[in-house]
Each structure stands twice: as C-alpha cells, then as structure tokens.
Design a protein around this motif. Structure first.
Motif, mmCIF file in Angstrom:
data_model
loop_
_atom_site.group_PDB
_atom_site.id
_atom_site.type_symbol
_atom_site.label_atom_id
_atom_site.label_comp_id
_atom_site.label_asym_id
_atom_site.label_seq_id
_atom_site.Cartn_x
_atom_site.Cartn_y
_atom_site.Cartn_z
ATOM 1 N N SER A 33 0.843 -1.200 0.000
ATOM 2 C CA SER A 33 0.000 0.000 0.000
ATOM 3 C C SER A 33 0.876 1.248 0.000
ATOM 4 O O SER A 33 2.019 1.229 0.464
ATOM 5 N N TYR A 34 0.294 2.316 -0.523
ATOM 6 C CA TYR A 34 1.006 3.591 -0.546
ATOM 7 C C TYR A 34 1.269 4.079 0.874
ATOM 8 O O TYR A 34 2.316 4.667 1.157
ATOM 9 N N GLU A 35 0.338 3.813 1.760
ATOM 10 C CA GLU A 35 0.505 4.219 3.163
ATOM 11 C C GLU A 35 1.750 3.566 3.774
ATOM 12 O O GLU A 35 2.503 4.209 4.501
ATOM 13 N N ASP A 36 1.969 2.284 3.472
ATOM 14 C CA ASP A 36 3.155 1.602 3.993
ATOM 15 C C ASP A 36 4.440 2.189 3.402
ATOM 16 O O ASP A 36 5.450 2.327 4.104
ATOM 17 N N ALA A 37 4.407 2.535 2.110
ATOM 18 C CA ALA A 37 5.584 3.152 1.487
ATOM 19 C C ALA A 37 5.866 4.517 2.115
ATOM 20 O O ALA A 37 7.020 4.858 2.372
ATOM 21 N N GLN A 38 4.816 5.286 2.373
ATOM 22 C CA GLN A 38 4.991 6.581 3.044
ATOM 23 C C GLN A 38 5.575 6.387 4.438
ATOM 24 O O GLN A 38 6.449 7.151 4.863
ATOM 25 N N ARG A 39 5.076 5.391 5.149
ATOM 26 C CA ARG A 39 5.581 5.116 6.495
ATOM 27 C C ARG A 39 7.072 4.773 6.443
ATOM 28 O O ARG A 39 7.857 5.197 7.301
ATOM 29 N N ALA A 40 7.477 4.028 5.413
ATOM 30 C CA ALA A 40 8.888 3.662 5.272
ATOM 31 C C ALA A 40 9.747 4.900 5.030
ATOM 32 O O ALA A 40 10.802 5.067 5.660
ATOM 33 N N VAL A 41 9.313 5.779 4.145
ATOM 34 C CA VAL A 41 10.081 6.993 3.866
ATOM 35 C C VAL A 41 10.088 7.908 5.093
ATOM 36 O O VAL A 41 11.109 8.539 5.397
#
Length: 174
Positions: A33-41
């Motif tokens: 999910s995009y939310e998980d990618a944002q959380r990673a960044v």
C-alpha cells in the motif's frame, strides 16, 4: 550561466525533472500500500536519512472507478438547483453590496435566476448522456505495489534502515 531567477540562485537542492522521466535508483523496499511506502520513507526521514535521494514508485498502475450512487432526474435537478442557488446567492450578494439602497431585491433575483440556470444546465448535461451513464462514480489511480527506490550512494544504508523497520513490526516485502 546563473541569473537572479535561476533555480540554483535560490536553492542548492537537486532539480526535480520538469518533464516525465523514468525513476532511477536501486530498490530498497517494496510495499503493498502507498501508506506503507509513506511510512517507510517517514522512518528514513526520522533517522536523518537523505530522503531527497528517495523515490516512491507505483508499479502496475490501475485506474479504479468506484460507483457511489445511482443517478436519477430528481438527483440531477436537485443538485443543479443547489449549485445554481449558491452561485446566484453569491452574485446577488455582490450586486447588493455595490448597489446603494437596493435592499434584498438583487439577492432574491440572483437566487431565483441561479436556481433556474442551474436546473437548466444540469438538465441539458444529463439529457446529453441519453441514459448511458446513470450513476455517479469516483476514479482513483492505484498500483499493485509501491517500490521505494534510492540513489546508489545511499541505497545500502536505506535498505538497512528499512530492514530494521520491517523487523520491528511493519510488513515489507524486501
């Protein structure tokens, strides 16, 4: 040549490409999910990682249209009347402000004419579809997965930080 109006005169950050270009860098994480990618960044940023080297890339994009309601003549005309009323009220208020001694007449005229024009234009627009689109929908561009890329100079450190994040409980495919 550097002028007073060039990008380098204001900032020393690397320029973001103005034309569509393919992303560069090494993959350091992949997320569902995009939310998980944002959380990673965000995790990288919280650990003083140079995030200007990071790019989130949606892979296998899909256009998803979610149908939210059935469209009827009543809904179309009601919506047209409401949007026309707001616009007519706005115009009427402006006219009453700039016309000395006008009272409420410009407001009433604006409101009534706004409703009439709103209904007329909504009816014409809906009639033009000839029943081929009797529903309301919202479109989204989504991806099957979201990869986090990093420039090679910092990719190993970024992969290590995201590995620690994954081990602490966030689900990442690496």
């Amino acid at each position: 040549m550097t002028t007073a109006f060039s990008q380098t005169a204001f900032t020393k950050a690397p320029r973001t490409p103005q034309l569509p270009t393919m992303p560069t860098g090494w993959p350091i994480g992949s997320y569902d999910s995009y939310e998980d990618a944002q959380r990673a960044v965000d995790h990288l940023a919280d650990n003083d990682f140079p995030v200007q080297d990071v790019t989130i890339v949606g892979v296998d994009p899909l256009l998803v249209e979610r149908v939210s309601a059935r469209l009827t003549w009543g809904k179309v005309l009601g919506s047209g009347a409401m949007s026309g009323a707001w616009f007519g009220l706005f115009v009427g208020l402006l006219l009453s402000l700039f016309t000395p001694g006008a009272g409420l007449l410009p407001i009433v005229i604006g409101l009534v004419s706004g409703v009439l024009f709103g209904v007329a234009f909504a009816a014409m627009g809906y009639a033009a579809t000839r029943g081929r689109r009797d529903f309301v929908s919202h479109s989204q561009l989504v991806a099957r997965r979201y990869d986090v890329l990093c420039q090679p100079r910092n990719a190993e450190a970024g992969r290590d930080l995201l590995g620690k994040l994954a081990m602490s409980g966030s689900a990442a495919r690496m």
